[in-house]
Design a protein around this motif. Sequence first.
Motif, PDB file in Angstrom:
ATOM      1  N   VAL A  22       0.867  -1.169   0.000  1.00 23.47           N
ATOM      2  CA  VAL A  22       0.000   0.000   0.000  1.00 23.47           C
ATOM      3  C   VAL A  22       0.904   1.219   0.000  1.00 23.47           C
ATOM      4  O   VAL A  22       1.759   1.358   0.872  1.00 23.47           O
ATOM      5  CB  VAL A  22      -0.914   0.026   1.239  1.00 23.47           C
ATOM      6  N   GLU A  23       0.706   2.098  -0.962  1.00 22.63           N
ATOM      7  CA  GLU A  23       1.519   3.309  -1.048  1.00 22.63           C
ATOM      8  C   GLU A  23       0.644   4.529  -0.847  1.00 22.63           C
ATOM      9  O   GLU A  23      -0.363   4.699  -1.538  1.00 22.63           O
ATOM     10  CB  GLU A  23       2.230   3.381  -2.396  1.00 22.63           C
ATOM     11  N   VAL A  24       1.020   5.367   0.101  1.00 21.25           N
ATOM     12  CA  VAL A  24       0.327   6.621   0.367  1.00 21.25           C
ATOM     13  C   VAL A  24       1.306   7.746   0.083  1.00 21.25           C
ATOM     14  O   VAL A  24       2.349   7.845   0.732  1.00 21.25           O
ATOM     15  CB  VAL A  24      -0.172   6.703   1.824  1.00 21.25           C
ATOM     16  N   ASN A  25       0.968   8.583  -0.888  1.00 18.58           N
ATOM     17  CA  ASN A  25       1.853   9.656  -1.319  1.00 18.58           C
ATOM     18  C   ASN A  25       1.112  10.979  -1.173  1.00 18.58           C
ATOM     19  O   ASN A  25       0.068  11.169  -1.791  1.00 18.58           O
ATOM     20  CB  ASN A  25       2.260   9.420  -2.777  1.00 18.58           C
ATOM     21  N   MET A  26       1.637  11.888  -0.341  1.00 13.14           N
ATOM     22  CA  MET A  26       0.951  13.148  -0.086  1.00 13.14           C
ATOM     23  C   MET A  26       1.741  14.328  -0.637  1.00 13.14           C
ATOM     24  O   MET A  26       2.962  14.350  -0.582  1.00 13.14           O
ATOM     25  CB  MET A  26       0.692  13.327   1.406  1.00 13.14           C
ATOM     26  N   THR A  27       1.015  15.308  -1.180  1.00 10.39           N
ATOM     27  CA  THR A  27       1.630  16.497  -1.750  1.00 10.39           C
ATOM     28  C   THR A  27       0.871  17.740  -1.314  1.00 10.39           C
ATOM     29  O   THR A  27      -0.291  17.676  -0.898  1.00 10.39           O
ATOM     30  CB  THR A  27       1.630  16.462  -3.291  1.00 10.39           C
TER      31      THR A  27
END
Length: 299
Positions: A22-27
Amino acid sequence: MSGDSADAIRTADTDDAGDGAVEVNMTRPRDWNVVFQYNSHDPVVFRTSDGPYLLVHVADDRRFLFEGTSSFPGPTGGSWKPVDADFMSGVTGSSVDTGLRVGDRYYAYRDGRVHVTSDLTADGWTVCNTLSFPRDPGVFYDDATDRFHMFYEAGPKSNHSGAQIGHASSPNGVTNWTVHGPVYTAPPEYGVGDFTVAEHDDRYVILGDYVREHPNYSVAAWTTTALGANLTFQGTVLEPRRNDSTARDSLGVQDPEIEHLVGDRYAVFAHGHVGRRAPRWLHYYEATISIGANDSNSK
């Protein structure tokens, strides 16, 4: 940490089921991602058939309700029209931590209370239950099982946070809550709280405060394939811009609220700290969630 809007804030991933990480990428959509320039806390988004409404708290007993007036979310979380400067005026005490719409009813959850109404803007909220256990509850409705799941601060409290993530569930979101026990225990020096839940491709992603010393908050992510099972800690996915003197979230980021946009994109509202006694301003961030490097079926 870079303030460039095109740069990822933080990426965390884990393989908690053996079938893909599971990849969570925040910007940050842009460097100046402030939504409101006044002291507030605990953002709550209500989805309605007319569009989104945003609730923010300027004090435990004072709540502002805004209606979205443009495409949601936009570079700073959309445009918001004030609707009610004294929302839920008859409700005193702690702030609302979670708001849901299920069927034709709206649910508002806060420490020890469940409120229900059929008209979001009419201020006709009814206290339907008083609970003894939850602090800072984050509630998720699972339509597959027609059951409400609550994640809340549990265990000893210090630095405004709990030592554990507790879990309880209910068939109606109001009564008959079954306490299932903690699903995560933080390291001794850390606290957790203010949870919000998203479902993505049969995985559940929980965001929440992760703090060693108030108000130096970060936002962390946990995942699970089954609500009620032990959570897998992914690490922090949103941290303050500690080296940016122009940022309004340079000391801490807390109170996340996640809402699905489209595909693998999610809106995240959270409050930024710039000083120990400075006002907390509401900020807008975006997240992407993906399952496995070669998974082509992400929503």
